[in-house]
Design a protein around this motif. Structure first.
Motif, PDB file in Angstrom:
ATOM      1  N   ASP A  61      31.776  20.762  53.673  1.00  0.00           N
ATOM      2  CA  ASP A  61      30.557  20.254  53.049  1.00  0.00           C
ATOM      3  C   ASP A  61      30.943  19.260  51.961  1.00  0.00           C
ATOM      4  O   ASP A  61      31.119  19.625  50.804  1.00  0.00           O
ATOM      5  CB  ASP A  61      29.746  21.412  52.459  1.00  0.00           C
ATOM      6  N   PRO A  62      31.098  17.975  52.319  1.00  0.00           N
ATOM      7  CA  PRO A  62      31.506  16.988  51.315  1.00  0.00           C
ATOM      8  C   PRO A  62      30.406  16.777  50.281  1.00  0.00           C
ATOM      9  O   PRO A  62      29.230  16.692  50.615  1.00  0.00           O
ATOM     10  CB  PRO A  62      31.755  15.724  52.138  1.00  0.00           C
ATOM     11  N   ASN A  63      30.816  16.704  49.018  1.00  0.00           N
ATOM     12  CA  ASN A  63      29.872  16.451  47.942  1.00  0.00           C
ATOM     13  C   ASN A  63      30.277  15.164  47.241  1.00  0.00           C
ATOM     14  O   ASN A  63      29.849  14.090  47.598  1.00  0.00           O
ATOM     15  CB  ASN A  63      29.802  17.639  46.983  1.00  0.00           C
TER      16      ASN A  63
ATOM     17  N   PRO B 292      21.387  13.237  50.793  1.00  0.00           N
ATOM     18  CA  PRO B 292      22.556  12.454  50.393  1.00  0.00           C
ATOM     19  C   PRO B 292      23.034  12.847  49.005  1.00  0.00           C
ATOM     20  O   PRO B 292      22.278  12.791  48.042  1.00  0.00           O
ATOM     21  CB  PRO B 292      22.047  11.007  50.428  1.00  0.00           C
ATOM     22  N   HIS B 293      24.283  13.275  48.916  1.00  0.00           N
ATOM     23  CA  HIS B 293      24.876  13.662  47.645  1.00  0.00           C
ATOM     24  C   HIS B 293      25.798  12.543  47.171  1.00  0.00           C
ATOM     25  O   HIS B 293      25.359  11.541  46.652  1.00  0.00           O
ATOM     26  CB  HIS B 293      25.607  15.001  47.790  1.00  0.00           C
TER      27      HIS B 293
ATOM     28  N   ALA C 158      27.872  11.254  51.681  1.00  0.00           N
ATOM     29  CA  ALA C 158      28.046  12.675  51.953  1.00  0.00           C
ATOM     30  C   ALA C 158      26.658  13.253  52.211  1.00  0.00           C
ATOM     31  O   ALA C 158      25.858  13.404  51.291  1.00  0.00           O
ATOM     32  CB  ALA C 158      28.716  13.370  50.773  1.00  0.00           C
ATOM     33  N   ASP C 159      26.372  13.563  53.464  1.00  0.00           N
ATOM     34  CA  ASP C 159      25.028  13.991  53.857  1.00  0.00           C
ATOM     35  C   ASP C 159      25.005  15.506  54.017  1.00  0.00           C
ATOM     36  O   ASP C 159      25.527  16.058  54.992  1.00  0.00           O
ATOM     37  CB  ASP C 159      24.621  13.299  55.161  1.00  0.00           C
ATOM     38  N   HIS C 160      24.390  16.168  53.045  1.00  0.00           N
ATOM     39  CA  HIS C 160      24.367  17.627  52.982  1.00  0.00           C
ATOM     40  C   HIS C 160      23.183  18.191  53.760  1.00  0.00           C
ATOM     41  O   HIS C 160      22.054  17.693  53.652  1.00  0.00           O
ATOM     42  CB  HIS C 160      24.272  18.049  51.510  1.00  0.00           C
ATOM     43  N   ASP C 161      23.450  19.225  54.543  1.00  0.00           N
ATOM     44  CA  ASP C 161      22.396  19.926  55.274  1.00  0.00           C
ATOM     45  C   ASP C 161      21.832  21.018  54.376  1.00  0.00           C
ATOM     46  O   ASP C 161      22.491  22.035  54.122  1.00  0.00           O
ATOM     47  CB  ASP C 161      22.958  20.521  56.558  1.00  0.00           C
TER      48      ASP C 161
ATOM     49  N   ASN D   1      24.899  21.431  59.499  1.00  0.00           N
ATOM     50  CA  ASN D   1      25.471  20.192  60.022  1.00  0.00           C
ATOM     51  C   ASN D   1      25.712  19.219  58.867  1.00  0.00           C
ATOM     52  O   ASN D   1      24.954  18.290  58.641  1.00  0.00           O
ATOM     53  CB  ASN D   1      24.516  19.567  61.055  1.00  0.00           C
ATOM     54  N   HIS D   2      26.774  19.453  58.111  1.00  0.00           N
ATOM     55  CA  HIS D   2      27.156  18.542  57.047  1.00  0.00           C
ATOM     56  C   HIS D   2      27.967  17.396  57.649  1.00  0.00           C
ATOM     57  O   HIS D   2      28.852  17.631  58.483  1.00  0.00           O
ATOM     58  CB  HIS D   2      28.000  19.252  55.987  1.00  0.00           C
TER      59      HIS D   2
END
Length: 297
Positions: free
Chosen positions: A44-46, A262-263, A277-280, A288-289
């Motif tokens: 989970d990219p931030n 979007p983070h 970085a698109d966080h679910d 689905n990150h």
């Protein structure tokens, strides 16, 4: 899923799918992926950090308490694991890269286990000592002269009190800006400091020489981490699934939309592309990150 580009960028609509725009390089260099492209991430990219010199995107993986990197022609790989995280998860926020290659990452901590960790160029990692654990840290930036600034807030009787501080890896954290609510993005650009306050719905700016002299720069809904964009703009994500562009006049417009949450953002000026970085935020229907790449013309 669609990405919408305003007319000012000269593009109206692009569909994310299997096809993507790639820019060929010299025979000894990898093909540059400009997108639009969606890359699934085992994590989970931030926070994101683009290092132009090495053409490397660094990512703080909040799911697995580690730092990842993306490079054209190589895809995503692990840089290093971070020191052991709290039992309720690492809570990784933004990251910054120092001139010597050290990567510094803030960890949220939920009010009891907040800290700052770093990865040395040799891949070993450590925790910055002696920092107050109750501080919930999200944003971090580095100034042109190599100073680290981080943003945090504490919660007293359900009231947030937020600050930005000058951070030393030897274990110091000196407040330079106060009276914030929930500082999320902290970004030093030349001689100016920008701060996004998510609850206040504001982006502030001040001179780095006198950082406490804040003025409201832009008003927008739930701004997240900040990044430099094209033509001296600032970029931030919003919880409504859009990436917003802020001009130096303070005017806010939608740069792209159709995302989850979007983070972190990072702009590659040489190749005119944006990493997201698109966080679910709805894991109940399957998590689905992803890492998104879109071209900016």
């Amino acid at each position: 899923m669609r990405i919408l580009f305003p007319a000012l960028l000269g593009v109206t609509l692009a569909t994310v799918g299997c096809s993507s725009s790639e820019t060929p390089g010299p025979s000894n260099e990898p093909v540059i992926e400009r997108g639009p492209k969606t890359i699934e991430v085992d994590g989970d990219p931030n926070g994101l950090w683009w290092d132009a010199e090495s053409a490397t995107l660094y990512m703080a993986d909040d799911e697995n308490n580690r730092v990842l990197r993306y490079r054209d022609g190589e895809g995503i790989s692990k840089v290093a694991d971070l020191p052991a995280a709290p039992a309720d998860g690492p809570g990784l926020g933004a990251l910054a890269r120092l001139n010597d290659g050290t990567l510094v990452v803030v960890r949220f901590g939920g009010g009891t286990a907040g800290d700052v960790v770093y990865v040395r160029p040799d891949g070993t990692s450590a925790i910055v000592p002696n920092l107050p654990r109750e501080r919930r840290r999200i944003g971090i930036t580095v100034t042109n002269d190599g100073q680290l600034l981080d943003g945090y807030f504490v919660r007293n009787n359900n009231v947030n009190v937020g600050s930005v501080a000058r951070l030393g890896l030897e274990g110091t954290e000196q407040e330079i800006v106060g009276a914030l609510v929930k500082p999320v993005g902290v970004l030093a650009v030349n001689d100016t400091l920008y701060i996004s306050d998510q609850i206040a719905g504001k982006v502030y700016r001040s001179p780095l020489s006198a950082p406490s002299q804040l003025v409201a720069f832009a008003t927008l809904n739930s701004p997240d981490l900040l990044a430099v964009g094209p033509n001296d703009t600032l970029l931030t994500g919003s919880r409504d699934g859009t990436v917003l562009s802020i001009r130096q006049s303070g005017e806010v417009s939608v740069l792209a939309g159709g995302f989850q949450q979007p983070h972190g953002l990072a702009y590659d000026a040489k190749n005119k592309r944006l990493f997201i970085a698109d966080h679910d935020g709805t894991p109940a229907d399957g998590t689905n990150h992803t890492l998104r790449i879109i071209p900016l013309e």
